[in-house]
Design an enzyme around this catalytic site. Structure first.
Site, PDB file in Angstrom:
ATOM      1  N   ARG A   1      -6.855  10.111  -0.157  1.00 47.22           N
ATOM      2  CA  ARG A   1      -6.812  10.518  -1.334  1.00 47.22           C
ATOM      3  C   ARG A   1      -7.960  10.601  -2.384  1.00 47.22           C
ATOM      4  NH1 ARG A   1      -3.462   6.680  -3.535  1.00 47.22           N
ATOM      5  NH2 ARG A   1      -3.529   5.383  -1.770  1.00 47.22           N
TER       6      ARG A   1
ATOM      7  N   HIS B   1       0.813  -1.272  -0.076  1.00 44.40           N
ATOM      8  CA  HIS B   1      -0.005  -0.270   0.044  1.00 44.40           C
ATOM      9  C   HIS B   1       0.854   1.172  -0.082  1.00 44.40           C
ATOM     10  CE1 HIS B   1      -3.362   2.843   1.133  1.00 44.40           C
ATOM     11  NE2 HIS B   1      -3.946   1.907   0.967  1.00 44.40           N
TER      12      HIS B   1
END
Length: 517
Positions: free
Chosen positions: A290, A267
């Site tokens: 995000r 990740h």
């Protein structure tokens, strides 16, 4: 003497809990079918409880209420594209087509308020459902889902003549083989709380569901990671230390095939804690940060990637473009790396609008954990990040100009959830001006998810390595399986696979019990 139950579920994360609930629903009290869930930890939840970005679903009531015109086909294509030719299309199609009822099941039967939707990396539409803040406090989506389902099972276990039994601190060490080569039950171990002596138990059953998770938490004693992805040994991880791939060894001992074991997801955004940068266990910086407008910057104050690209691409960009002494983001000044400190890292920055969309409950939690800090202006932010003010200002302005243009920017980004630059308020706004903040943290790529595991089919049957045939009585769901995600998993698909394939495993286990009776 061996005890007997109808169905054994090994593992108490979301896949295992979903399987147990569905098995109970599809078996009858009159027939006396019991379901036993075994978990090696002191409490259930596993890595599912740590999930933070949400669960995917298309054509859900929430999507329709928000006017989001998604489709099963778009979801399938996004998942296949993310898998880079390695994802099994049949498994993907089932995942996408049953996502509607999976989310609806959670909302309807367990009263879960999955009413906030974000568009995560690699998705064509907003389809990742999570929970809103409640009275200013965060409602973590993974914790909320496993908590609600786990409470339901606990209540059933407490009933007189309950058909569901839960044993924690119970580590399964072997699957028993039936005469026909299938599964006859399990051998599991517990530790006597007084004498601390290990006790061994045998439990027979008509069906066994493996829901033991992946191997991303092997830590300092890597086995599968060292064998299949040695280049990742030593990276920090977001997994709990319990994620050691136990189910893989159990299945292989019965002849199961493993697939895609070298496909390990790193990740891109594990938080680097300000006062503990070398800690090998990272708290996940949810992809929804995000998805709601957070941007990534290198140590020069410049963007370098499409923040909503797939996880593997964003990870690669951080590793390549944020690893030099002058581009690697850090909390502390200087160029010398602290022992254990990540060798590549970026700044994650949210404007006030992005923070509002993400939710201040979770952001407040991140702040208390020492993972996120605030700045009241671009000038203050540039000072805290130790970057040139003019460069940072231009970076934020360029992002917003691309957003206003409606076109893709230089990194291929075409979806811009929020402005990166806080607006200028009229003079005299005073206290209101102080409310416009920037939120930032340091993030680094961290081992997060293992796409590989036991090969299974869309009926959750575990397949033999020798001939590809199902191993009678052995089912699997969740991260212990391989083949669904291929080379990269989309955010929001892990909780979804646990519900879709966990419920399928429960139904299949109930059918096996019916056949045996």
């Amino acid at each position: 003497m061996a005890a007997r139950t109808g169905i054994i579920v090994v593992g108490g994360g979301l896949a295992g809990i979903s399987a147990a609930i569905e098995a109970l629903h599809h078996t009858s009290h009159a027939a006396g079918v019991t379901i036993t869930l075994l978990d090696k930890e002191a409490r259930t939840g596993g890595n599912s409880a740590k999930a933070s970005s949400g669960i995917n679903g298309v054509l859900t009531g929430t999507q329709l209420n928000l006017g989001i015109h998604d489709s099963v086909d778009a979801f399938v294509q996004d998942t296949l594209k993310s898998g880079q030719g390695k994802a099994n299309q049949t498994l993907v199609e089932k995942l996408a087509s049953e996502s509607t009822q999976a989310v609806s099941w959670l909302q309807r039967d367990f009263k879960l308020d999955l009413d906030v939707i974000a568009q995560l990396g690699g998705h064509s539409y907003p389809r990742t459902h999570r929970r809103p803040d409640l009275d200013g406090k965060p409602q973590p989506v993974g914790w909320g889902i496993v908590g609600a389902l786990g409470k339901h099972l606990s209540e059933l276990a407490g009933l007189e003549n309950a058909r569901f039994k839960l044993y924690t601190g119970a580590r399964v060490v072997r699957l028993l083989t039936a005469e026909h080569g299938g599964v006859a039950g399990v051998v599991y171990e517990t530790v006597d709380p007084d004498s601390k002596v290990i006790q061994q138990h045998t439990l027979l059953a008509s069906a066994v569901v493996l829901a033991t998770g992946g191997f991303g938490g092997e830590g300092s004693r890597p086995h599968y990671l060292k064998r299949y992805a040695p280049q990742l040994v030593g990276l920090p991880a977001t997994n709990g230390a319990f994620a050691t791939g136990d189910g893989l060894g159990l299945a292989v001992a019965l002849g199961a095939e493993l697939v895609d074991m070298d496909q390990v997801q790193v990740h891109p955004t594990g938080f680097v804690k300000r006062n503990d940068p070398g800690n090998p266990t990272k708290f996940l910086a949810a992809e929804a940060l995000r998805g709601e407008g957070g941007i990534l910057l290198n140590a020069l104050g410049r963007r370098f990637v499409n923040e909503l690209d797939t996880r593997d691409h964003v990870t690669d960009a951080i590793n390549k473009l944020c690893s030099a002494p002058d581009t690697r983001a850090r909390h502390s000044a200087g160029v010398d790396v602290v022992a254990g400190e990540p060798s590549s890292a970026a700044f994650l920055v949210l404007s006030q609008a992005a923070a509002n969309s993400f939710g201040h409950g979770a952001l407040g939690f991140y702040e208390k954990m020492g993972l996120v800090q605030r700045a009241g202006s671009v000038e203050e932010l540039s000072g805290m990040l130790r970057v040139d003010h003019g460069t940072l200002l231009k970076t934020l302005q360029d992002h917003d100009m691309a957003r206003d243009s409606g076109l893709s920017d230089e990194f291929g980004k075409s979806t811009f959830p929020q402005n990166a630059l806080n607006p200028l308020l009229p003079s005299g706004a005073g206290a209101e001006q102080q409310q416009l903040q920037y939120y930032w943290g340091v993030v680094t790529p961290s081992i997060h998810y293992t796409m590989g595991g036991v090969r299974f089919d869309d009926k959750t049957r575990v397949l033999r390595a020798a001939d590809g045939a199902p191993i009678p009585g052995l089912l699997a769901a969740g991260e212990v399986t391989g083949g669904l995600h291929g080379a990269n998993r989309l955010g929001g698909n892990s909780l979804l696979e646990c519900v879709v394939y966990g419920r399928e495993a429960g139904r299949q286990a109930a059918a096996l019990v019916a056949e045996a009776s």
